[in-house]
Design a protein around this motif. Structure first.
Motif, PDB file in Angstrom:
ATOM      1  N   ILE A   1       0.833  -1.202   0.000  1.00 52.70           N
ATOM      2  CA  ILE A   1       0.000   0.000   0.000  1.00 52.70           C
ATOM      3  C   ILE A   1       0.874   1.261   0.000  1.00 52.70           C
ATOM      4  O   ILE A   1       0.646   2.184  -0.776  1.00 52.70           O
ATOM      5  CB  ILE A   1      -0.975  -0.015   1.193  1.00 52.70           C
ATOM      6  CG1 ILE A   1      -1.956  -1.185   1.038  1.00 52.70           C
ATOM      7  CG2 ILE A   1      -1.718   1.317   1.310  1.00 52.70           C
ATOM      8  CD1 ILE A   1      -2.776  -1.491   2.273  1.00 52.70           C
ATOM      9  N   GLY A   2       1.878   1.301   0.868  1.00 54.89           N
ATOM     10  CA  GLY A   2       2.780   2.452   0.901  1.00 54.89           C
ATOM     11  C   GLY A   2       3.493   2.651  -0.423  1.00 54.89           C
ATOM     12  O   GLY A   2       3.609   3.776  -0.916  1.00 54.89           O
ATOM     13  N   SER A   3       3.935   1.563  -1.019  1.00 50.18           N
ATOM     14  CA  SER A   3       4.610   1.657  -2.318  1.00 50.18           C
ATOM     15  C   SER A   3       3.666   2.152  -3.402  1.00 50.18           C
ATOM     16  O   SER A   3       4.051   2.945  -4.268  1.00 50.18           O
ATOM     17  CB  SER A   3       5.189   0.301  -2.716  1.00 50.18           C
ATOM     18  OG  SER A   3       6.261  -0.038  -1.863  1.00 50.18           O
ATOM     19  N   GLU A   4       2.413   1.722  -3.356  1.00 46.33           N
ATOM     20  CA  GLU A   4       1.438   2.182  -4.347  1.00 46.33           C
ATOM     21  C   GLU A   4       1.125   3.663  -4.155  1.00 46.33           C
ATOM     22  O   GLU A   4       1.009   4.408  -5.136  1.00 46.33           O
ATOM     23  CB  GLU A   4       0.153   1.364  -4.272  1.00 46.33           C
ATOM     24  CG  GLU A   4      -0.901   1.760  -5.287  1.00 46.33           C
ATOM     25  CD  GLU A   4      -0.475   1.637  -6.745  1.00 46.33           C
ATOM     26  OE1 GLU A   4      -1.037   2.371  -7.588  1.00 46.33           O
ATOM     27  OE2 GLU A   4       0.399   0.805  -7.064  1.00 46.33           O
ATOM     28  N   LEU A   5       0.985   4.097  -2.911  1.00 48.15           N
ATOM     29  CA  LEU A   5       0.777   5.518  -2.655  1.00 48.15           C
ATOM     30  C   LEU A   5       1.954   6.337  -3.191  1.00 48.15           C
ATOM     31  O   LEU A   5       1.766   7.363  -3.853  1.00 48.15           O
ATOM     32  CB  LEU A   5       0.596   5.772  -1.154  1.00 48.15           C
ATOM     33  CG  LEU A   5      -0.715   5.292  -0.531  1.00 48.15           C
ATOM     34  CD1 LEU A   5      -0.625   5.314   0.987  1.00 48.15           C
ATOM     35  CD2 LEU A   5      -1.890   6.125  -1.022  1.00 48.15           C
ATOM     36  N   MET A   6       3.166   5.871  -2.918  1.00 50.44           N
ATOM     37  CA  MET A   6       4.368   6.560  -3.393  1.00 50.44           C
ATOM     38  C   MET A   6       4.403   6.570  -4.919  1.00 50.44           C
ATOM     39  O   MET A   6       4.687   7.608  -5.538  1.00 50.44           O
ATOM     40  CB  MET A   6       5.618   5.879  -2.830  1.00 50.44           C
ATOM     41  CG  MET A   6       6.904   6.584  -3.199  1.00 50.44           C
ATOM     42  SD  MET A   6       7.099   8.188  -2.424  1.00 50.44           S
ATOM     43  CE  MET A   6       7.514   7.694  -0.762  1.00 50.44           C
ATOM     44  N   LYS A   7       4.109   5.446  -5.525  1.00 49.87           N
ATOM     45  CA  LYS A   7       4.112   5.347  -6.991  1.00 49.87           C
ATOM     46  C   LYS A   7       3.133   6.347  -7.608  1.00 49.87           C
ATOM     47  O   LYS A   7       3.465   7.038  -8.580  1.00 49.87           O
ATOM     48  CB  LYS A   7       3.736   3.917  -7.404  1.00 49.87           C
ATOM     49  CG  LYS A   7       3.636   3.682  -8.881  1.00 49.87           C
ATOM     50  CD  LYS A   7       3.247   2.235  -9.141  1.00 49.87           C
ATOM     51  CE  LYS A   7       2.529   2.113 -10.449  1.00 49.87           C
ATOM     52  NZ  LYS A   7       1.916   0.811 -10.637  1.00 49.87           N
TER      53      LYS A   7
END
Length: 138
Positions: free
Chosen positions: A84-90
């Motif tokens: 989830i954090g990686s998707e938000l960052m992406k």
């Protein structure tokens, strides 16, 4: 788990408080009207939802043209390590891909460092950059 993402959605203070307190960011939650105003005045806010439960948030301040500052990226502990954090960052980096300076300030912990390095951030203690900060802890 059925996570969906939303940009610049109006947020409920109770949901925000639960998210920030889960991360033990209590300096923020001591003044919820101020935190909500800060979120409302952000350049961009992307949230992650599991049905109607707020499980993650990333917010950016700056001019959106030459610099962005990732002010907060936060995911409920029980939802961490799910991407989830990686998707938000992406999503936020894609939105501001033309911006030269993408800055953030965070605690120095091995898992935190690993997350940001995985997302192509370099620590200012490794390289030719230097960072300075002045914090008021009240």
């Amino acid at each position: 788990m059925n996570i969906h993402y939303s940009e610049n959605q109006t947020l409920n203070a109770e949901n925000v408080k639960a998210l920030y307190e889960d991360a033990q960011w209590t300096l923020y939650t001591k003044d919820m009207p101020r935190l909500m105003q800060a979120i409302d005045q952000s350049l961009s806010v992307i949230t992650a939802w599991d049905r109607d439960r707020l499980v993650g948030l990333i917010r950016v301040v700056g001019d959106g043209l030459t610099i962005i500052y990732i002010q907060d990226i936060i995911v409920l502990r029980e939802y961490q390590k799910e991407g989830i954090g990686s998707e938000l960052m992406k999503q936020i980096l894609a939105k501001y891909s033309d911006v030269r300076q993408k800055v953030l300030l965070t605690d120095d912990a091995p898992d935190v460092r690993q997350f940001y390095e995985k997302n192509n951030f370099r620590s200012c203690d490794q390289g030719e950059l230097v960072a300075f900060v002045q914090l008021n802890n009240h």
